[in-house]
Design a protein around this motif. Structure first.
Motif, short mmCIF file in Angstrom:
data_model
loop_
_atom_site.label_atom_id
_atom_site.label_comp_id
_atom_site.label_asym_id
_atom_site.label_seq_id
_atom_site.Cartn_x
_atom_site.Cartn_y
_atom_site.Cartn_z
N GLN A 162 0.83 -1.21 0.00
CA GLN A 162 0.00 0.00 0.00
C GLN A 162 0.86 1.26 0.00
O GLN A 162 0.55 2.24 -0.68
CB GLN A 162 -0.93 0.00 1.22
CG GLN A 162 -2.07 -1.00 1.13
CD GLN A 162 -2.85 -1.07 2.43
OE1 GLN A 162 -2.26 -1.10 3.52
NE2 GLN A 162 -4.17 -1.11 2.33
N ILE A 163 1.95 1.25 0.76
CA ILE A 163 2.85 2.42 0.81
C ILE A 163 3.47 2.67 -0.56
O ILE A 163 3.49 3.80 -1.05
CB ILE A 163 3.94 2.21 1.87
CG1 ILE A 163 3.32 2.24 3.28
CG2 ILE A 163 5.03 3.29 1.75
CD1 ILE A 163 4.29 1.89 4.39
N ASN A 164 3.96 1.61 -1.20
CA ASN A 164 4.57 1.77 -2.51
C ASN A 164 3.55 2.22 -3.55
O ASN A 164 3.86 3.05 -4.41
CB ASN A 164 5.23 0.45 -2.95
CG ASN A 164 6.61 0.27 -2.33
OD1 ASN A 164 7.48 1.12 -2.47
ND2 ASN A 164 6.81 -0.83 -1.63
N ARG A 165 2.34 1.70 -3.47
CA ARG A 165 1.29 2.11 -4.40
C ARG A 165 0.96 3.59 -4.19
O ARG A 165 0.76 4.34 -5.16
CB ARG A 165 0.03 1.27 -4.21
CG ARG A 165 -1.05 1.58 -5.27
CD ARG A 165 -2.36 0.88 -4.98
NE ARG A 165 -2.19 -0.55 -4.88
CZ ARG A 165 -2.51 -1.28 -3.82
NH1 ARG A 165 -3.02 -0.68 -2.74
NH2 ARG A 165 -2.34 -2.58 -3.81
N TYR A 166 0.91 4.02 -2.94
CA TYR A 166 0.62 5.42 -2.62
C TYR A 166 1.68 6.34 -3.24
O TYR A 166 1.35 7.36 -3.84
CB TYR A 166 0.58 5.61 -1.11
CG TYR A 166 0.57 7.05 -0.66
CD1 TYR A 166 -0.57 7.84 -0.83
CD2 TYR A 166 1.70 7.63 -0.09
CE1 TYR A 166 -0.57 9.18 -0.42
CE2 TYR A 166 1.70 8.95 0.31
CZ TYR A 166 0.57 9.73 0.14
OH TYR A 166 0.56 11.04 0.52
N PHE A 167 2.95 6.00 -3.09
CA PHE A 167 4.01 6.84 -3.63
C PHE A 167 3.95 6.90 -5.15
O PHE A 167 4.10 7.98 -5.75
CB PHE A 167 5.39 6.33 -3.17
CG PHE A 167 5.82 6.96 -1.88
CD1 PHE A 167 6.61 8.10 -1.87
CD2 PHE A 167 5.42 6.44 -0.67
CE1 PHE A 167 7.00 8.69 -0.69
CE2 PHE A 167 5.80 7.03 0.53
CZ PHE A 167 6.59 8.16 0.51
N ASN A 168 3.72 5.78 -5.79
CA ASN A 168 3.66 5.78 -7.25
C ASN A 168 2.47 6.58 -7.77
O ASN A 168 2.59 7.33 -8.75
CB ASN A 168 3.60 4.35 -7.77
CG ASN A 168 4.97 3.68 -7.79
OD1 ASN A 168 5.90 4.18 -8.40
ND2 ASN A 168 5.09 2.56 -7.11
N MET A 169 1.34 6.48 -7.09
CA MET A 169 0.13 7.17 -7.55
C MET A 169 0.16 8.65 -7.19
O MET A 169 -0.21 9.50 -8.00
CB MET A 169 -1.11 6.51 -6.95
CG MET A 169 -1.41 5.12 -7.50
SD MET A 169 -2.92 4.42 -6.79
CE MET A 169 -4.14 5.59 -7.36
N GLN A 170 0.58 8.99 -5.97
CA GLN A 170 0.49 10.36 -5.49
C GLN A 170 1.67 11.22 -5.91
O GLN A 170 1.53 12.41 -6.17
CB GLN A 170 0.37 10.37 -3.96
CG GLN A 170 0.01 11.71 -3.37
CD GLN A 170 -1.37 12.19 -3.79
OE1 GLN A 170 -2.30 11.39 -3.89
NE2 GLN A 170 -1.52 13.48 -4.07
N MET A 171 2.87 10.62 -5.99
CA MET A 171 4.06 11.41 -6.27
C MET A 171 4.77 11.03 -7.56
O MET A 171 5.77 11.63 -7.93
CB MET A 171 5.01 11.34 -5.08
CG MET A 171 4.50 12.17 -3.92
SD MET A 171 5.62 12.19 -2.52
CE MET A 171 5.22 10.62 -1.80
N GLY A 172 4.28 9.99 -8.21
CA GLY A 172 4.85 9.62 -9.49
C GLY A 172 6.23 9.02 -9.41
O GLY A 172 6.98 9.04 -10.39
N MET A 173 6.59 8.48 -8.27
CA MET A 173 7.89 7.84 -8.10
C MET A 173 7.79 6.78 -7.00
O MET A 173 6.95 6.88 -6.11
CB MET A 173 8.97 8.86 -7.75
CG MET A 173 8.81 9.52 -6.40
SD MET A 173 10.16 10.68 -6.00
CE MET A 173 9.84 11.99 -7.19
N PRO A 174 8.65 5.77 -7.05
CA PRO A 174 8.66 4.76 -5.99
C PRO A 174 9.16 5.35 -4.67
O PRO A 174 9.87 6.36 -4.66
CB PRO A 174 9.63 3.70 -6.51
CG PRO A 174 9.83 3.99 -7.96
CD PRO A 174 9.61 5.46 -8.12
N LEU A 175 8.80 4.70 -3.59
CA LEU A 175 9.30 5.11 -2.27
C LEU A 175 10.82 5.15 -2.25
O LEU A 175 11.42 6.08 -1.69
CB LEU A 175 8.79 4.13 -1.20
CG LEU A 175 9.43 4.23 0.19
CD1 LEU A 175 9.12 5.58 0.81
CD2 LEU A 175 8.96 3.09 1.08
#
Length: 250
Positions: free
Chosen positions: A169-182
């Motif tokens: 979920q954390i990695n999905r959030y970063f990719n969707m919200q910030m356009g980059m992996p954690l």
């Protein structure tokens, strides 16, 4: 001698620090163009620009992943909000238009401290009207607090444990919200944390890099140059290596 723009920062009130890193103002009243390089710091920015005393534009700059060349023309003034990523998500993304920030700067006086404080007061009141504290996902508050505290030197499994959020979920959030992996965001924070060490002349890695080669490679990747060249900061080129004046705390 190359002209330098004047630059001043102001910290937000304590309650807004999860959303805002700082407010800032930069003024080039020399009449000559100034050239700078800004380096990745993990923060998006909202920037209001005036030229020759007239509002020029309002723009949002995303999170940089590499060095960016800047030209500041003569007789230009910029007011900015350096945001935490959660500030963009919960504040700017809820604003109906960015042009509202131009309206927050219509009574500029030419006094940098006064103008910066006035701008920050308008934005602070606006945030309070738009972002109820209870609307912020507590998992995200914990997530970014831990990332800031550790300068990105923390495993996703530990983040997941503290945030009660799965690694996926954390990695999905970063990719969707910030356009980059954690991992990419964490590397930017790690690089940003190294600026302070480099400015102090400490060029040996102690920030989670494997060795000297890894340290130099990562710094070059994000800044386009080596730690030694950053330390030299010829012609005060690198913004993050120039010491800003700081307005008194509120």
């Amino acid at each position: 001698m190359q002209q330098r723009a004047k630059y001043l920062e102001l910290l937000p009130e304590e309650e807004l620090r999860p959303l805002i890193k700082c407010f800032w103002i930069s003024v080039n009243d020399s009449g000559a163009d100034c050239h700078f390089t800004t380096l990745p710091d993990g923060c998006p920015e909202l920037i209001v620009t005036y030229r020759d005393g007239m509002l020029h534009n309002v723009m949002l700059a995303g999170i940089l992943t590499e060095a960016y060349e800047l030209l500041m023309p003569g007789n230009e003034l910029k007011l900015g909000i350096r945001l935490m990523p959660i500030g963009k998500e919960y504040y700017l993304n809820r604003c109906p238009t960015l042009e509202r920030f131009g309206a927050f700067t219509t009574s500029l006086s030419g006094d940098m401290v006064r103008d910066l404080r006035l701008f920050s007061n308008h934005v602070t009141a606006d945030i309070r009207s738009i972002v109820p504290v209870e609307s912020i996902d507590k998992r995200k508050l914990i997530l970014f607090e831990l990332l800031q505290q550790t300068s990105g030197n923390i495993h996703v499994e530990i983040l997941a444990e503290h945030c009660c959020w799965s690694s996926r979920q954390i990695n999905r959030y970063f990719n969707m919200q910030m356009g980059m992996p954690l991992k990419s965001y964490s590397n930017i924070l790690k690089c940003y944390a190294s600026y302070k060490e480099i400015k102090a002349g400490r060029l040996n890695p102690d920030l989670g890099y494997y060795d000297q080669s890894h340290f130099i490679r990562e710094i070059r990747k994000h800044t386009g140059t080596t730690p030694k060249m950053l330390l030299k900061n010829e012609a005060q080129r690198y913004l993050q290596f120039n010491s800003p004046e700081n307005s008194d705390d509120r």
